[in-house]
Design a protein around this motif. Structure first.
Motif, PDB file in Angstrom:
ATOM      1  N   CYS A 114      -6.521  49.124   1.223  1.00 35.91           N
ATOM      2  CA  CYS A 114      -7.263  49.802   0.270  1.00 35.91           C
ATOM      3  C   CYS A 114      -6.395  50.588  -0.628  1.00 35.91           C
ATOM      4  N   GLY A 116     -13.823  49.277  -6.790  1.00 36.80           N
ATOM      5  CA  GLY A 116     -14.882  48.610  -5.710  1.00 36.80           C
ATOM      6  C   GLY A 116     -14.230  47.914  -4.490  1.00 36.80           C
ATOM      7  N   ILE A 145     -12.722  51.193  -2.389  1.00 37.89           N
ATOM      8  CA  ILE A 145     -13.741  51.710  -1.743  1.00 37.89           C
ATOM      9  C   ILE A 145     -13.976  50.924  -0.551  1.00 37.89           C
ATOM     10  N   GLY A 146     -14.236  49.669  -0.950  1.00 37.03           N
ATOM     11  CA  GLY A 146     -14.866  48.813  -0.041  1.00 37.03           C
ATOM     12  C   GLY A 146     -13.953  48.549   1.217  1.00 37.03           C
ATOM     13  N   ARG A 147     -12.571  48.425   0.771  1.00 38.65           N
ATOM     14  CA  ARG A 147     -11.578  48.444   1.910  1.00 38.65           C
ATOM     15  C   ARG A 147     -11.429  49.830   2.762  1.00 38.65           C
ATOM     16  N   THR A 185     -14.334  49.351   5.032  1.00 35.62           N
ATOM     17  CA  THR A 185     -14.110  48.205   5.874  1.00 35.62           C
ATOM     18  C   THR A 185     -13.162  48.795   7.099  1.00 35.62           C
ATOM     19  N   GLY A 237     -19.082  39.708   2.388  1.00 37.33           N
ATOM     20  CA  GLY A 237     -18.336  40.037   1.220  1.00 37.33           C
ATOM     21  C   GLY A 237     -18.417  38.713   0.125  1.00 37.33           C
ATOM     22  N   ILE A 258     -18.226  45.644 -10.478  1.00 36.34           N
ATOM     23  CA  ILE A 258     -18.103  46.564  -9.373  1.00 36.34           C
ATOM     24  C   ILE A 258     -18.745  45.938  -8.024  1.00 36.34           C
ATOM     25  N   LEU A 276     -16.327  44.931  -4.628  1.00 38.51           N
ATOM     26  CA  LEU A 276     -16.782  45.602  -3.354  1.00 38.51           C
ATOM     27  C   LEU A 276     -17.117  44.351  -2.525  1.00 38.51           C
ATOM     28  N   ALA A 284     -13.577  43.319  -1.223  1.00 38.78           N
ATOM     29  CA  ALA A 284     -12.922  44.150  -0.549  1.00 38.78           C
ATOM     30  C   ALA A 284     -12.379  43.663   0.974  1.00 38.78           C
TER      31      ALA A 284
END
Length: 396
Positions: free
Chosen positions: A131, A260, A263-265, A268, A284, A309, A313, A316
């Motif tokens: 992240c 994306g 934030i996704g990681r 996660t 994913g 985006i 995401l 991620a």
């Protein structure tokens, strides 16, 4: 002390992400200044990634001799010097010269810190570690866009990132004693839930590459890093030349792609407590595929931003979850060796797939970008699902 060092490691991974996204967003302006063709960015990227592969393969011996702290310090210093070189480079030839230490430094940081966190910290920190790579990869285009929107001064963007890297190198230098202390005092590992390899691989003498499913896993890593790097390198050129988005705006939109991922990681790291790695990887991949289809469809330009985006995401959770899944898939006896193979193949994907797209685009059009992204993500999904079927059969 352990927590403080973890903060330093996160900062180091931010520095790893900062340069990764610069070339792609700056190249539309850089190629005009140098009078270079579009595909030159692909060859520069290949040079950087080639250095990363070499240093990753050699990292095991280097880390054992000098330790993670010293290797990280020297590597950050090396990347800072290379970025400063980009700022002063009088010709494309000099860019290729400075691309070599940039790649060598990045590979050593990546391999060293991944191994250190996997050994001395709990599993969810792996997602958060990557992240923070996304934090750097997100702010890189934002910083560059600010300078490009001024008077096309992309050189000042590289100078600023170099200054940040030198600052981190100073911090790493003064925290070098902490690394060995944590090694001595911290017995926590990320492998608490890893089953013995004999429960997975009955034949203890089998070679890692002969284990069923390893080659499919390697293919997944190849396509993952290929698509992540390709979107980052050519996304801005696609937006500028096909969607007719201003250069500075295109750079900002690409930064949303990296946001994306970031934030996704971060999310996660929490979601892994409830959902399996396999579920997160599949979800994913499907989300990233949907985002790529958005780029392909003849929709208003704003949907291109949505597509970037969504791809970010979607990508991620894939890489950290695949890394963490390795011992579960193939057993802890061979996981270290297979992990090395996966990283090498991953960098191979990021080395060759983006230049391949650039080469094809130079003879056709950069408009093929979304089609190529769809095909690569689909190939990753196919290899991943084949691996899941194989692993499921092995349990019964």
């Amino acid at each position: 002390m352990t927590t403080f060092l973890l903060v330093i490691i996160y900062l180091a991974f931010i520095s790893l992400g900062l340069p990764d996204s610069l070339l792609g967003v700056a190249w539309p302006v850089m190629k005009s200044d140098y009078g270079a063709p579009l595909e030159t960015a692909g060859f520069l990227f290949m040079t950087i990634a080639g250095g990363t592969i070499i240093s990753s393969l050699a990292s095991g011996k280097i880390l054992k001799r000098f330790g993670t702290g010293q290797v990280t310090f020297v590597s950050v210093l090396m990347t800072a010097g290379a970025l400063l070189g980009f700022n002063f480079a009088p010709s494309v030839l000099w860019l290729f010269l400075f691309a070599i230490p940039l790649g060598l430094g990045a590979g050593a940081i990546d391999a060293g810190l991944n191994d250190y966190v996997a050994t001395h910290y709990k599993a969810h920190h792996m997602s958060w570690l990557h992240c923070f790579w996304g934090v750097g990869a997100t702010f890189g285009p934002i910083i560059m866009a600010q300078f490009i929107s001024g008077q096309n001064t992309w050189r000042n963007g590289y100078f600023t990132i170099a200054a940040i890297q030198f600052t981190l190198a100073i911090i790493l230098f003064f925290t070098l004693p902490l690394w060995n202390r944590v090694v001595k005092n911290n017995n926590t590992t990320s492998n608490e839930e890893i089953v013995d390899s004999d429960e997975i691989i009955r034949d203890g003498e089998v070679k890692p590459l002969q284990i069923k499913g390893v080659k499919l896993a390697l293919a997944s890593f190849l396509f993952y890093c290929g698509v992540e790097a390709t979107v980052g390198l050519w996304g801005s050129s696609y937006l500028v030349n096909v969607r007719e988005i201003p250069v500075a705006v295109a750079a900002q939109w690409v930064s949303f792609y990296y946001a994306g991922i970031t934030i996704g990681r971060f999310l996660t790291g929490f979601v892994t407590f409830k959902y399996s790695n396999r579920s997160l990887i599949r979800t994913g991949q499907l989300l990233a595929l949907t985002g790529a289809i958005f780029l392909f469809l003849p929709l208003p330009s704003v949907f291109s931003l949505v597509g970037f985006i969504m791809i970010g995401l979607g990508l991620a959770p894939i890489f950290p979850c695949m890394l963490h899944e390795t011992p579960t898939r193939f057993g802890k006896k061979h996981s270290q060796t297979i992990m090395g193979y996966q990283m090498a193949v991953a960098y191979t994907g990021s080395t060759f797939l983006p230049p391949l797209l650039g080469f094809m685009a130079s003879y056709t059009t950069i408009g093929i970008f979304p089609i190529c992204i769809i095909l690569i993500i689909a190939a990753m999904l196919l290899s991943s699902e084949k691996l899941n079927v194989l692993l499921t059969k092995r349990l019964y």
